[in-house]
Motif scaffolding. Structure first.
Motif, PDB file in Angstrom:
ATOM      1  N   ASP A 127       0.829  -1.212   0.000  1.00 53.23           N
ATOM      2  CA  ASP A 127       0.000   0.000   0.000  1.00 53.23           C
ATOM      3  C   ASP A 127       0.863   1.262   0.000  1.00 53.23           C
ATOM      4  O   ASP A 127       0.527   2.248  -0.660  1.00 53.23           O
ATOM      5  N   ALA A 128       1.974   1.226   0.732  1.00 52.03           N
ATOM      6  CA  ALA A 128       2.873   2.386   0.753  1.00 52.03           C
ATOM      7  C   ALA A 128       3.467   2.636  -0.623  1.00 52.03           C
ATOM      8  O   ALA A 128       3.545   3.783  -1.094  1.00 52.03           O
ATOM      9  N   LEU A 129       3.880   1.569  -1.293  1.00 53.64           N
ATOM     10  CA  LEU A 129       4.428   1.718  -2.647  1.00 53.64           C
ATOM     11  C   LEU A 129       3.368   2.245  -3.607  1.00 53.64           C
ATOM     12  O   LEU A 129       3.635   3.147  -4.413  1.00 53.64           O
ATOM     13  N   ALA A 130       2.172   1.685  -3.538  1.00 54.24           N
ATOM     14  CA  ALA A 130       1.103   2.096  -4.444  1.00 54.24           C
ATOM     15  C   ALA A 130       0.725   3.558  -4.238  1.00 54.24           C
ATOM     16  O   ALA A 130       0.388   4.267  -5.199  1.00 54.24           O
ATOM     17  N   TYR A 131       0.815   4.020  -3.001  1.00 52.44           N
ATOM     18  CA  TYR A 131       0.465   5.415  -2.704  1.00 52.44           C
ATOM     19  C   TYR A 131       1.545   6.379  -3.177  1.00 52.44           C
ATOM     20  O   TYR A 131       1.282   7.565  -3.410  1.00 52.44           O
ATOM     21  N   GLY A 132       2.770   5.876  -3.283  1.00 51.56           N
ATOM     22  CA  GLY A 132       3.849   6.720  -3.767  1.00 51.56           C
ATOM     23  C   GLY A 132       4.587   7.501  -2.707  1.00 51.56           C
ATOM     24  O   GLY A 132       5.226   8.520  -3.004  1.00 51.56           O
ATOM     25  N   VAL A 133       4.554   7.038  -1.449  1.00 59.51           N
ATOM     26  CA  VAL A 133       5.266   7.754  -0.397  1.00 59.51           C
ATOM     27  C   VAL A 133       6.772   7.670  -0.619  1.00 59.51           C
ATOM     28  O   VAL A 133       7.284   6.734  -1.247  1.00 59.51           O
ATOM     29  N   LYS A 134       7.492   8.637  -0.118  1.00 58.53           N
ATOM     30  CA  LYS A 134       8.948   8.655  -0.246  1.00 58.53           C
ATOM     31  C   LYS A 134       9.650   8.157   1.023  1.00 58.53           C
ATOM     32  O   LYS A 134      10.848   7.933   1.021  1.00 58.53           O
ATOM     33  N   LEU A 135       8.884   8.020   2.112  1.00 60.77           N
ATOM     34  CA  LEU A 135       9.408   7.487   3.361  1.00 60.77           C
ATOM     35  C   LEU A 135       8.451   6.424   3.887  1.00 60.77           C
ATOM     36  O   LEU A 135       7.235   6.602   3.852  1.00 60.77           O
ATOM     37  N   SER A 136       9.025   5.331   4.353  1.00 61.68           N
ATOM     38  CA  SER A 136       8.243   4.315   5.049  1.00 61.68           C
ATOM     39  C   SER A 136       9.024   3.943   6.314  1.00 61.68           C
ATOM     40  O   SER A 136       9.789   4.742   6.815  1.00 61.68           O
ATOM     41  N   GLY A 137       8.823   2.737   6.826  1.00 58.86           N
ATOM     42  CA  GLY A 137       9.552   2.353   8.029  1.00 58.86           C
ATOM     43  C   GLY A 137       8.771   1.357   8.853  1.00 58.86           C
ATOM     44  O   GLY A 137       8.001   0.550   8.310  1.00 58.86           O
ATOM     45  N   CYS A 138       8.962   1.403  10.147  1.00 56.32           N
ATOM     46  CA  CYS A 138       8.290   0.460  11.036  1.00 56.32           C
ATOM     47  C   CYS A 138       7.912   1.151  12.347  1.00 56.32           C
ATOM     48  O   CYS A 138       8.514   2.158  12.723  1.00 56.32           O
ATOM     49  N   GLN A 155       9.379   4.410  16.517  1.00 59.95           N
ATOM     50  CA  GLN A 155       9.315   4.313  15.057  1.00 59.95           C
ATOM     51  C   GLN A 155      10.703   4.489  14.463  1.00 59.95           C
ATOM     52  O   GLN A 155      11.569   5.131  15.060  1.00 59.95           O
ATOM     53  N   SER A 156      10.882   3.911  13.281  1.00 62.33           N
ATOM     54  CA  SER A 156      12.131   4.063  12.537  1.00 62.33           C
ATOM     55  C   SER A 156      11.803   4.292  11.069  1.00 62.33           C
ATOM     56  O   SER A 156      10.886   3.660  10.527  1.00 62.33           O
ATOM     57  N   ILE A 157      12.548   5.179  10.432  1.00 70.82           N
ATOM     58  CA  ILE A 157      12.251   5.622   9.075  1.00 70.82           C
ATOM     59  C   ILE A 157      13.141   4.904   8.062  1.00 70.82           C
ATOM     60  O   ILE A 157      14.330   4.688   8.301  1.00 70.82           O
ATOM     61  N   VAL A 158      12.548   4.565   6.906  1.00 70.13           N
ATOM     62  CA  VAL A 158      13.271   3.967   5.785  1.00 70.13           C
ATOM     63  C   VAL A 158      12.888   4.733   4.518  1.00 70.13           C
ATOM     64  O   VAL A 158      11.701   4.934   4.261  1.00 70.13           O
ATOM     65  N   PRO A 159      13.856   5.184   3.717  1.00 70.29           N
ATOM     66  CA  PRO A 159      13.514   5.842   2.456  1.00 70.29           C
ATOM     67  C   PRO A 159      12.941   4.846   1.456  1.00 70.29           C
ATOM     68  O   PRO A 159      13.337   3.675   1.428  1.00 70.29           O
ATOM     69  N   VAL A 160      12.010   5.302   0.649  1.00 68.35           N
ATOM     70  CA  VAL A 160      11.466   4.495  -0.443  1.00 68.35           C
ATOM     71  C   VAL A 160      12.186   4.911  -1.720  1.00 68.35           C
ATOM     72  O   VAL A 160      12.155   6.086  -2.103  1.00 68.35           O
ATOM     73  N   LEU A 161      12.850   3.970  -2.362  1.00 69.40           N
ATOM     74  CA  LEU A 161      13.637   4.251  -3.557  1.00 69.40           C
ATOM     75  C   LEU A 161      12.782   4.103  -4.819  1.00 69.40           C
ATOM     76  O   LEU A 161      11.796   3.356  -4.829  1.00 69.40           O
ATOM     77  N   ASP A 162      13.189   4.787  -5.868  1.00 71.03           N
ATOM     78  CA  ASP A 162      12.396   4.780  -7.107  1.00 71.03           C
ATOM     79  C   ASP A 162      12.262   3.389  -7.707  1.00 71.03           C
ATOM     80  O   ASP A 162      11.258   3.091  -8.365  1.00 71.03           O
ATOM     81  N   ASP A 163      13.273   2.536  -7.515  1.00 70.44           N
ATOM     82  CA  ASP A 163      13.218   1.198  -8.116  1.00 70.44           C
ATOM     83  C   ASP A 163      12.765   0.134  -7.121  1.00 70.44           C
ATOM     84  O   ASP A 163      12.895  -1.061  -7.379  1.00 70.44           O
ATOM     85  N   ASP A 164      12.214   0.547  -5.990  1.00 69.91           N
ATOM     86  CA  ASP A 164      11.752  -0.422  -4.997  1.00 69.91           C
ATOM     87  C   ASP A 164      10.573  -1.237  -5.504  1.00 69.91           C
ATOM     88  O   ASP A 164       9.686  -0.716  -6.201  1.00 69.91           O
ATOM     89  N   ASN A 165      10.568  -2.514  -5.135  1.00 70.58           N
ATOM     90  CA  ASN A 165       9.352  -3.317  -5.208  1.00 70.58           C
ATOM     91  C   ASN A 165       9.007  -3.771  -3.795  1.00 70.58           C
ATOM     92  O   ASN A 165       9.683  -3.386  -2.840  1.00 70.58           O
ATOM     93  N   ARG A 166       7.987  -4.573  -3.683  1.00 66.73           N
ATOM     94  CA  ARG A 166       7.533  -4.973  -2.347  1.00 66.73           C
ATOM     95  C   ARG A 166       8.655  -5.658  -1.567  1.00 66.73           C
ATOM     96  O   ARG A 166       8.883  -5.366  -0.387  1.00 66.73           O
ATOM     97  N   ASP A 167       9.372  -6.568  -2.226  1.00 61.80           N
ATOM     98  CA  ASP A 167      10.386  -7.351  -1.524  1.00 61.80           C
ATOM     99  C   ASP A 167      11.576  -6.501  -1.106  1.00 61.80           C
ATOM    100  O   ASP A 167      12.095  -6.646   0.014  1.00 61.80           O
ATOM    101  N   SER A 168      12.035  -5.613  -1.991  1.00 61.31           N
ATOM    102  CA  SER A 168      13.219  -4.808  -1.658  1.00 61.31           C
ATOM    103  C   SER A 168      12.916  -3.823  -0.535  1.00 61.31           C
ATOM    104  O   SER A 168      13.729  -3.635   0.379  1.00 61.31           O
TER     105      SER A 168
END
Length: 204
Positions: A127-138, A155-168
């Motif tokens: 859902d985070a990838l589909a929404y297009g957020v630039k930051l995710s995390g846990c 909480q901890s932050i993780v950047p969402v990269l342009d070539d990310d898929n669900r697994d990466s």
């Protein structure tokens, strides 16, 4: 009942269980893992717990019980019998009944692969990838009757990269999970917290 005594409830690979047990063994997380409960007989978490020497490792088959309430009641009795102060969910895929949550209110901990309150539920990473957020995390949070809705502990932050898929993306989030979960449990038993409204206030 010791303030450091915990039970871990798991359903699958047990990666978060393993990092908690490894941190305990290394002296980095001062909790006492007294009990591991799994709802799947093929869960690798069972083998991980046994290999680590957890005293009580129990598989309960949900099909042996008359619905979720009865299954959760058996889990609750086990938790009390073994003197577990905290219930730590580590990849536990069953939704807890309201009666279970009420019985252990403020004592059930979960980790979720998003920055809550965004992207609750089982498809948080997708859902985070589909929404297009630039930051995710846990997020490590207390569990209440609302799915992924309890007060936030850490909480901890993780950047969402342009070539990310669900697994990466999920793999990078899990790296943070494996650091954040033991660290939060350590702080929980050493420092403690209070709750004001929805805010968790750490004692130090």
């Amino acid at each position: 009942m010791s303030s450091k005594s915990i039970a871990v409830m798991a359903s699958g690979r047990g990666s978060n269980l393993k990092v908690i047990l490894d941190a305990v063994a290394a002296g980095e997380c001062p909790v006492d893992v007294r009990l591991v409960i799994c709802d799947r007989g093929d869960a690798k978490a069972l083998d991980i717990a046994r290999a680590a020497g957890v005293a009580n490792v129990i598989y309960l088959n949900p099909k042996d019980y008359d619905g979720r309430e009865q299954f959760d009641a058996e889990c609750a009795d086990l938790l009390d019998r073994h003197g577990c102060q905290w219930i730590v969910l580590a990849g536990y895929m069953r939704i807890l009944s309201s009666s279970f949550v009420r019985r252990f209110r403020g004592r059930i901990i979960n980790i979720h692969p998003s920055i809550l309150p965004a992207f609750t539920g089982a498809r948080a990473v997708e859902d985070a990838l589909a929404y297009g957020v630039k930051l995710s995390g846990c997020t490590v949070h207390l569990v209440d009757e609302v799915l992924d809705g309890g007060p936030i502990l850490a909480q901890s932050i993780v950047p969402v990269l342009d070539d990310d898929n669900r697994d990466s993306l999920h793999a990078r989030i899990q790296i943070e999970e494996h650091k954040l979960y033991p660290a939060t449990l350590k702080r929980m038993v050493e420092d403690g917290f209070t709750i004001e409204g929805r805010r968790v206030i750490w004692a130090s």
